[in-house]
Motif scaffolding. Structure first.
Motif, PDB file in Angstrom:
ATOM      1  N   ALA A  77     -20.938  -4.704   5.920  1.00 35.62           N
ATOM      2  CA  ALA A  77     -22.194  -4.439   5.212  1.00 35.62           C
ATOM      3  C   ALA A  77     -21.952  -3.567   3.984  1.00 35.62           C
ATOM      4  CB  ALA A  77     -23.190  -3.765   6.149  1.00 35.62           C
ATOM      5  N   ILE A  78     -21.106  -2.577   4.132  1.00 40.63           N
ATOM      6  CA  ILE A  78     -20.816  -1.663   3.029  1.00 40.63           C
ATOM      7  C   ILE A  78     -19.886  -2.308   2.002  1.00 40.63           C
ATOM      8  CG2 ILE A  78     -19.592   0.488   2.450  1.00 40.63           C
ATOM      9  CD1 ILE A  78     -20.714   1.638   5.098  1.00 40.63           C
ATOM     10  N   LEU A  79     -18.876  -3.011   2.473  1.00 35.16           N
ATOM     11  CA  LEU A  79     -17.849  -3.515   1.559  1.00 35.16           C
ATOM     12  C   LEU A  79     -18.286  -4.758   0.788  1.00 35.16           C
ATOM     13  CD1 LEU A  79     -14.599  -3.071   3.678  1.00 35.16           C
ATOM     14  CD2 LEU A  79     -15.450  -1.616   1.837  1.00 35.16           C
ATOM     15  N   ILE A  80     -18.919  -5.730   1.468  1.00 36.40           N
ATOM     16  CA  ILE A  80     -19.207  -7.009   0.803  1.00 36.40           C
ATOM     17  C   ILE A  80     -20.660  -7.446   0.987  1.00 36.40           C
ATOM     18  CG2 ILE A  80     -16.836  -7.863   0.871  1.00 36.40           C
ATOM     19  CD1 ILE A  80     -17.561  -9.444   3.389  1.00 36.40           C
ATOM     20  N   GLU A 223     -19.675 -12.938 -12.220  1.00 39.40           N
ATOM     21  CA  GLU A 223     -18.991 -11.737 -12.695  1.00 39.40           C
ATOM     22  C   GLU A 223     -17.481 -11.924 -12.620  1.00 39.40           C
ATOM     23  OE1 GLU A 223     -20.313  -8.387 -10.457  1.00 39.40           O
ATOM     24  OE2 GLU A 223     -22.446  -8.809 -10.745  1.00 39.40           O
ATOM     25  N   SER A 224     -16.778 -11.026 -13.266  1.00 37.72           N
ATOM     26  CA  SER A 224     -15.308 -11.030 -13.188  1.00 37.72           C
ATOM     27  C   SER A 224     -14.849  -9.689 -12.652  1.00 37.72           C
ATOM     28  CB  SER A 224     -14.699 -11.274 -14.572  1.00 37.72           C
ATOM     29  OG  SER A 224     -15.119 -10.280 -15.485  1.00 37.72           O
ATOM     30  N   GLY A 225     -13.611  -9.615 -12.179  1.00 37.39           N
ATOM     31  CA  GLY A 225     -13.091  -8.383 -11.610  1.00 37.39           C
ATOM     32  C   GLY A 225     -13.451  -8.246 -10.150  1.00 37.39           C
ATOM     33  N   GLY A 226     -13.396  -7.007  -9.629  1.00 31.85           N
ATOM     34  CA  GLY A 226     -13.675  -6.773  -8.226  1.00 31.85           C
ATOM     35  C   GLY A 226     -15.133  -6.456  -7.965  1.00 31.85           C
ATOM     36  N   ILE A 227     -15.457  -6.261  -6.687  1.00 32.37           N
ATOM     37  CA  ILE A 227     -16.818  -5.888  -6.312  1.00 32.37           C
ATOM     38  C   ILE A 227     -17.176  -4.543  -6.912  1.00 32.37           C
ATOM     39  CG2 ILE A 227     -18.254  -5.188  -4.349  1.00 32.37           C
ATOM     40  CD1 ILE A 227     -16.784  -7.287  -2.676  1.00 32.37           C
ATOM     41  N   THR A 381     -12.606  -3.558  -2.259  1.00 31.26           N
ATOM     42  CA  THR A 381     -13.616  -3.738  -3.301  1.00 31.26           C
ATOM     43  C   THR A 381     -13.017  -3.821  -4.700  1.00 31.26           C
ATOM     44  OG1 THR A 381     -13.978  -1.339  -3.419  1.00 31.26           O
ATOM     45  CG2 THR A 381     -15.399  -2.609  -1.943  1.00 31.26           C
ATOM     46  N   GLN A 382     -11.703  -3.592  -4.829  1.00 30.55           N
ATOM     47  CA  GLN A 382     -11.046  -3.748  -6.131  1.00 30.55           C
ATOM     48  C   GLN A 382     -10.324  -5.082  -6.271  1.00 30.55           C
ATOM     49  OE1 GLN A 382      -8.592  -0.217  -6.869  1.00 30.55           O
ATOM     50  NE2 GLN A 382     -10.056   0.386  -8.446  1.00 30.55           N
ATOM     51  N   VAL A 383     -10.271  -5.850  -5.168  1.00 32.43           N
ATOM     52  CA  VAL A 383      -9.644  -7.173  -5.226  1.00 32.43           C
ATOM     53  C   VAL A 383     -10.529  -8.094  -6.051  1.00 32.43           C
ATOM     54  CG1 VAL A 383      -8.864  -9.146  -3.860  1.00 32.43           C
ATOM     55  CG2 VAL A 383      -8.546  -6.816  -2.994  1.00 32.43           C
ATOM     56  N   ASP A 384      -9.912  -8.933  -6.873  1.00 28.66           N
ATOM     57  CA  ASP A 384     -10.667  -9.841  -7.726  1.00 28.66           C
ATOM     58  C   ASP A 384     -11.571 -10.742  -6.878  1.00 28.66           C
ATOM     59  OD1 ASP A 384     -11.346 -12.147  -9.491  1.00 28.66           O
ATOM     60  OD2 ASP A 384     -10.034 -11.099 -10.880  1.00 28.66           O
ATOM     61  N   THR A 385     -12.804 -10.921  -7.334  1.00 22.47           N
ATOM     62  CA  THR A 385     -13.771 -11.700  -6.562  1.00 22.47           C
ATOM     63  C   THR A 385     -13.361 -13.162  -6.425  1.00 22.47           C
ATOM     64  OG1 THR A 385     -15.066 -11.998  -8.592  1.00 22.47           O
ATOM     65  CG2 THR A 385     -15.743 -10.233  -7.099  1.00 22.47           C
ATOM     66  N   MET A 386     -12.478 -13.665  -7.274  1.00 19.30           N
ATOM     67  CA  MET A 386     -12.038 -15.054  -7.135  1.00 19.30           C
ATOM     68  C   MET A 386     -11.280 -15.266  -5.820  1.00 19.30           C
ATOM     69  SD  MET A 386      -8.793 -15.360  -9.785  1.00 19.30           S
ATOM     70  CE  MET A 386      -8.421 -17.019  -9.234  1.00 19.30           C
ATOM     71  N   TYR A 387     -10.754 -14.179  -5.238  1.00 19.75           N
ATOM     72  CA  TYR A 387     -10.097 -14.265  -3.932  1.00 19.75           C
ATOM     73  C   TYR A 387     -11.084 -13.895  -2.807  1.00 19.75           C
ATOM     74  CZ  TYR A 387      -5.965 -14.112  -6.915  1.00 19.75           C
ATOM     75  OH  TYR A 387      -5.035 -14.376  -7.887  1.00 19.75           O
ATOM     76  N   ILE A 388     -12.004 -12.971  -3.097  1.00 18.77           N
ATOM     77  CA  ILE A 388     -12.953 -12.503  -2.080  1.00 18.77           C
ATOM     78  C   ILE A 388     -13.963 -13.587  -1.735  1.00 18.77           C
ATOM     79  CG2 ILE A 388     -14.829 -10.885  -1.621  1.00 18.77           C
ATOM     80  CD1 ILE A 388     -12.196  -9.529  -1.433  1.00 18.77           C
ATOM     81  N   ILE A 389     -14.521 -14.253  -2.755  1.00 21.05           N
ATOM     82  CA  ILE A 389     -15.626 -15.193  -2.554  1.00 21.05           C
ATOM     83  C   ILE A 389     -15.265 -16.327  -1.581  1.00 21.05           C
ATOM     84  CG2 ILE A 389     -17.090 -16.919  -3.691  1.00 21.05           C
ATOM     85  CD1 ILE A 389     -17.138 -15.024  -6.129  1.00 21.05           C
TER      86      ILE A 389
END
Length: 493
Positions: A77-80, A223-227, A381-389
């Motif tokens: 909940a906090i992270l993503i 968006e680009s970059g991390g969360i 939360t600093q990992v690029d969102t292209m990997y997180i999503i």
């Protein structure tokens, strides 16, 4: 009582009981952090495997998964912005904005401290006065359950942004979603369009996953970059998070009492208590919420774990589970020859206290894991969102399918993700929709039952002191702010 406690401590510190406690907590944190899996599924999977264990060890293992899962739900909940459990939905309101500002580790540290202290208060309260609380819970009737649910719905007047009518309207949409399927009264089909896949309705966990996790992934695609949009601290952010929690003893104590009280009501649980605690934090503060306010995280997380203690009261006293997790726990008790009822507080009091005391001690494990391990995950939360999503979408869709092995839940997640994205972009209250979806079934069943008992008379809702007190509480939540302002104007004159 003292003798039973001494016997309970002897049980806990002998054999492998502490190992089962630790294993249950760690497993609970893990499954609780995965959206769509949750504690009840983890407990159900392990239930048959507890057969070789001693009765108290088996129940301690299952109850520890429940306690750990309630805390673990806050991690995602906090992270993503993806509550691992419905109880953690309110954590997203201020926890995720902190992650967006680069304060994920600080929020996770606050969560660990608040959950631990809430757990101590809830379980300590349970150990000391459970017989008294048991007598109080017996006073609740169907109309009281409905009024408590209504009180939770009315919290949108405190936490929803924008005009009140928008919050009420979107909460109505949430209530409408719960009417899909076969009616509990009369067995009529409602909004099923002839599809057998909709007979069981729309699962509220799938709604939560879609509204929070998937809608946020849709947003991050733009968006680009991390969360995080700030510098993420790890160890440097833990100390401020600890101070933030410890500097709010009033909020922690008040929220913990709310968790105990609401958790003790069968069928209520943390999904209601956390929103009530959050609403009370908003009501009693002059600060803005929803943008990373520490009070928002502390109030929800301390209430979250204290609700576990409260929810064990009806389970052990009457054999009435407060939700899916306690239903599995009840099944485990029966499987191991423990019969809920007066016997659990008489002949088997030592076993009851061994379970309560083990969970009380288990909060030390939650504290250690939370501060030493979980806070380090803030770097995600600093990992690029292209990997997180893609990872989040795969976990969310897989978890939604595992709920009931029904493809309707997968479609629900995707559809509610679109709805959630639209609501956010147009400044509608997502949380109002969540409240309606979570509380709808409970409200409908208890309203129907109460009206059947009264032959259709609404006087049943004011016929008893407890019911009347709940009606007054609902009135004060709805009109209290207006009355307060009016009183100020009269005083000023």
């Amino acid at each position: 009582m003292i003798g039973a406690l001494q016997e309970a401590l002897a049980i806990i510190f002998s054999g492998d009981t502490l190992l089962w406690l630790a294993a249950g907590l760690l497993l609970g944190i893990f499954v609780g952090a995965i959206p769509g899996v949750g504690t009840s599924l983890g407990m159900a999977i392990l239930l048959p495997l507890t057969a070789p264990l001693e009765s108290q060890d088996a129940i301690i293992l299952l109850a520890a998964i429940y306690l750990g899962g309630n805390y673990g739900g806050s991690v995602a909940a906090i992270l993503i912005n993806a509550p691992g459990t419905s109880a953690a939905a309110a954590t997203t309101l201020d926890g995720y904005p902190m992650s967006r500002k680069g304060e994920a580790s600080r929020a996770l540290a606050m969560s660990a401290i608040s959950s631990t202290l809430g757990g101590f208060i809830g379980l300590g309260f349970l150990i000391l006065i459970s017989p008294v609380v048991t007598a109080l819970v017996l006073q609740f009737r169907s109309q009281d359950y409905f009024l408590v649910s209504l009180l939770g719905i009315l919290m949108i007047t405190l936490i929803a942004r924008g005009p009140l009518i928008k919050g009420v309207a979107i909460a109505g949409l949430g209530l409408l979603l719960t009417t899909v399927g076969v009616s509990p009264i009369g067995l009529e089909q409602r909004y099923t369009f002839g599809s057998v896949y909709l007979f069981d309705g729309v699962d509220f966990v799938a709604i939560l996953i879609g509204l929070f996790a998937v809608s946020e992934m849709y947003k991050l695609m733009t968006e680009s970059g991390g969360i995080s949009k700030g510098d993420v601290g790890v160890s440097s952010e833990i100390a401020p998070g600890i101070r933030d929690a410890l500097n709010r003893p009033k909020t922690i104590f008040k929220s913990s009492l709310i968790g105990i009280a609401v958790g003790a009501i069968p069928g209520a649980g943390a999904s209601i208590s956390t929103f009530i605690a959050y609403g009370e934090a908003v009501r009693s503060s002059n600060e803005e919420f929803g943008n990373g306010n520490p009070d928002g995280v502390v109030s929800v997380e301390s209430c979250n774990n204290s609700t576990v203690g409260g929810s064990l009261i009806p389970t052990f006293s009457f054999g009435i589970p407060g939700g899916a997790a306690t239903a599995v726990l009840l099944g485990g008790m029966l499987m191991h020859g423990l019969v809920p009822g007066p016997q659990m507080f008489d002949a088997d009091l030592h076993i009851t206290y061994s379970i309560f005391t083990a969970l009380f001690l288990g909060n030390f494990i939650i504290l250690a894991v939370g501060l030493l391990v979980i806070t380090r995950i803030g770097i995600v939360t600093q990992v690029d969102t292209m990997y997180i999503i893609p990872v989040v979408l795969v976990v969310a869709l897989s978890g939604s399918y595992l709920l009931r092995m029904n493809w309707v839940d997968v479609l629900t997640v995707l559809f509610m993700g679109i709805i959630g994205y639209y609501l956010r972009e147009n400044n509608w209250s997502v949380i109002a929709l969540v409240l309606g979806a979570v509380l709808g079934d409970l409200m409908e069943s208890n309203l129907n039952r109460a009206l059947q008992l009264s032959d259709g008379s609404f006087m049943i809702f004011v016929s008893r002191p407890l019911s009347l007190a709940l009606v007054v509480a609902c009135f004060l939540v709805l009109f209290g702010g207006h009355l307060k302002e009016r009183a100020k104007r009269i005083t000023a004159r």
